[in-house]
Design a protein around this motif. Sequence first.
Motif, PDB file in Angstrom:
ATOM      1  N   UNK A  33       1.042  -1.388   0.030  1.00  0.00           N
ATOM      2  CA  UNK A  33      -0.194   0.130  -0.628  1.00  0.00           C
ATOM      3  C   UNK A  33       0.795   1.238   0.090  1.00  0.00           C
ATOM      4  N   UNK A  34       0.373   2.130  -0.747  1.00  0.00           N
ATOM      5  CA  UNK A  34       1.222   4.030  -0.813  1.00  0.00           C
ATOM      6  C   UNK A  34       0.224   4.420  -0.215  1.00  0.00           C
ATOM      7  N   UNK A  35       0.685   5.832   0.351  1.00  0.00           N
ATOM      8  CA  UNK A  35      -0.168   7.049   1.175  1.00  0.00           C
ATOM      9  C   UNK A  35       0.876   7.949   0.493  1.00  0.00           C
ATOM     10  N   UNK A  36       0.798   9.317  -0.040  1.00  0.00           N
ATOM     11  CA  UNK A  36       1.874  10.027  -0.669  1.00  0.00           C
ATOM     12  C   UNK A  36       2.088  10.378   0.708  1.00  0.00           C
ATOM     13  N   UNK A  37       3.172  10.944   0.694  1.00  0.00           N
ATOM     14  CA  UNK A  37       4.292  11.394   1.828  1.00  0.00           C
ATOM     15  C   UNK A  37       3.794  12.621   1.606  1.00  0.00           C
ATOM     16  N   UNK A  38       3.440  13.014   2.965  1.00  0.00           N
ATOM     17  CA  UNK A  38       3.291  14.774   3.211  1.00  0.00           C
ATOM     18  C   UNK A  38       4.597  15.666   3.115  1.00  0.00           C
ATOM     19  N   UNK A  39       5.426  16.430   1.879  1.00  0.00           N
ATOM     20  CA  UNK A  39       6.350  17.453   1.625  1.00  0.00           C
ATOM     21  C   UNK A  39       6.964  17.850   2.882  1.00  0.00           C
ATOM     22  N   UNK A  40       7.705  18.652   2.848  1.00  0.00           N
ATOM     23  CA  UNK A  40       8.390  18.650   3.647  1.00  0.00           C
ATOM     24  C   UNK A  40       8.608  20.412   4.117  1.00  0.00           C
ATOM     25  N   UNK A  41       8.611  20.825   4.758  1.00  0.00           N
ATOM     26  CA  UNK A  41       7.973  22.541   5.351  1.00  0.00           C
ATOM     27  C   UNK A  41       6.674  22.625   5.123  1.00  0.00           C
ATOM     28  N   UNK A  42       5.486  22.148   5.284  1.00  0.00           N
ATOM     29  CA  UNK A  42       4.183  22.120   4.576  1.00  0.00           C
ATOM     30  C   UNK A  42       4.122  23.537   5.578  1.00  0.00           C
ATOM     31  N   UNK A  43       2.890  24.268   4.663  1.00  0.00           N
ATOM     32  CA  UNK A  43       1.812  24.868   5.746  1.00  0.00           C
ATOM     33  C   UNK A  43       1.006  24.312   7.194  1.00  0.00           C
ATOM     34  N   UNK A  44       1.551  25.701   7.882  1.00  0.00           N
ATOM     35  CA  UNK A  44       0.518  25.720   9.662  1.00  0.00           C
ATOM     36  C   UNK A  44       0.030  25.937   9.902  1.00  0.00           C
ATOM     37  N   UNK A  45      -0.879  25.917  10.671  1.00  0.00           N
ATOM     38  CA  UNK A  45      -2.226  26.553  11.215  1.00  0.00           C
ATOM     39  C   UNK A  45      -0.910  27.025  12.510  1.00  0.00           C
ATOM     40  N   UNK A  46      -1.982  28.171  13.069  1.00  0.00           N
ATOM     41  CA  UNK A  46      -1.425  28.502  14.498  1.00  0.00           C
ATOM     42  C   UNK A  46      -1.883  27.679  15.352  1.00  0.00           C
ATOM     43  N   UNK A  47      -1.588  28.109  16.817  1.00  0.00           N
ATOM     44  CA  UNK A  47      -2.019  26.831  18.222  1.00  0.00           C
ATOM     45  C   UNK A  47      -3.619  27.114  17.683  1.00  0.00           C
TER      46      UNK A  47
END
Lengths: 157, 198
Positions: A33-47
Amino acid sequence: MYTKPDKPAEDMDAAVCGDACGTMPACAPLAVPYVPFQQKEPKKYDHTEALENGTLFPGLNLPFHLKAKAANVPMTPLSELQALEFVLVELGLYLDTHQDDAQAMELYRQYAALEKEGRARYEAAYGPITQAATAQSKSWAWLKDPWPWNYQEGGDK
Amino acid sequence: MFIYEKKLQYPVRIKNCDPKLASVIISQYGGPDGELGASLRYLSQRYAMPYPELKGLLTDIGTEELGHLEMIGAIVHQLTRKLTDEQARTAGFDTYFVDRTTGVYPTAASGFPYSAASMAVKGDVIADLTEDLAAEQKARVTYDNILRLSDDPDVNDVIRFLREREVVHFQRFGEAIALAKDKMDQKNVYYVNPAFDK
């Protein structure tokens, strides 16, 4: 129905792959099975937004149509601390599979420092969160109500 | 070891009593795709895992699931406190009430008590992680279905949070399979089981 893409896969990646898309190996063994790898430095919300959405990452925020909107969590001293700690949990899981994302590691350090301050402030005002922290109290404040499941309307912190 | 933190992962503040809703949400406490099974599955699978990323991820997700178990317990408790005699007779909740009063017991909504038969530990890297992908999807669907059955905004905020965690965990388990695969026989990942064949 499967339709053949007009362009070769490599060109497609560059054109359509945004933050909500991950990377797949160009050539991969069959029957795994494959799940796409989340790319490095993804966008982020604040806490705060992270706690309200249940994830730090906009690219992974995939709600159900019956409850698409994020919650509106009233910010109290407790929920502020919960939000800081949630970022640590979420970034911790991300770093388990992305050890080499230096930006995420740096963010983890920053949030760990904020959480440490926030926890000390909270415990000084409202009592210990761990039994060990009760050593800072004058008496055995560990037993003080409310316990986490005992939310009382109007009487919550 | 584990140390208790006297707070929930996410705020649970439910104003209204709703025993009928409690009787379906209890399934995420002790049902086939519930949080108890999730934490036991991951925390038990980790012993056979040969690679540090997998030991870490299963420990961390298994620990988070224990926090989710506590949140579900808090929802059920808050939906059934201040229950009147009349409310105890609510069809669907009465069968729970007769055995448990308003205690929180790990059971499926159907009444079937928590069973370890609803989860698996196979002692094989690909088999266990594939089970985990399916488990996260089944829990996600249970939360979808709770959202279909619930009109309580206080409950739905919490359910939305828990459901989103299943999506994130699915992503991480998928990445864990890719990381494991890179360390296994490149021509045939099934040539050996690295959890057993040293």
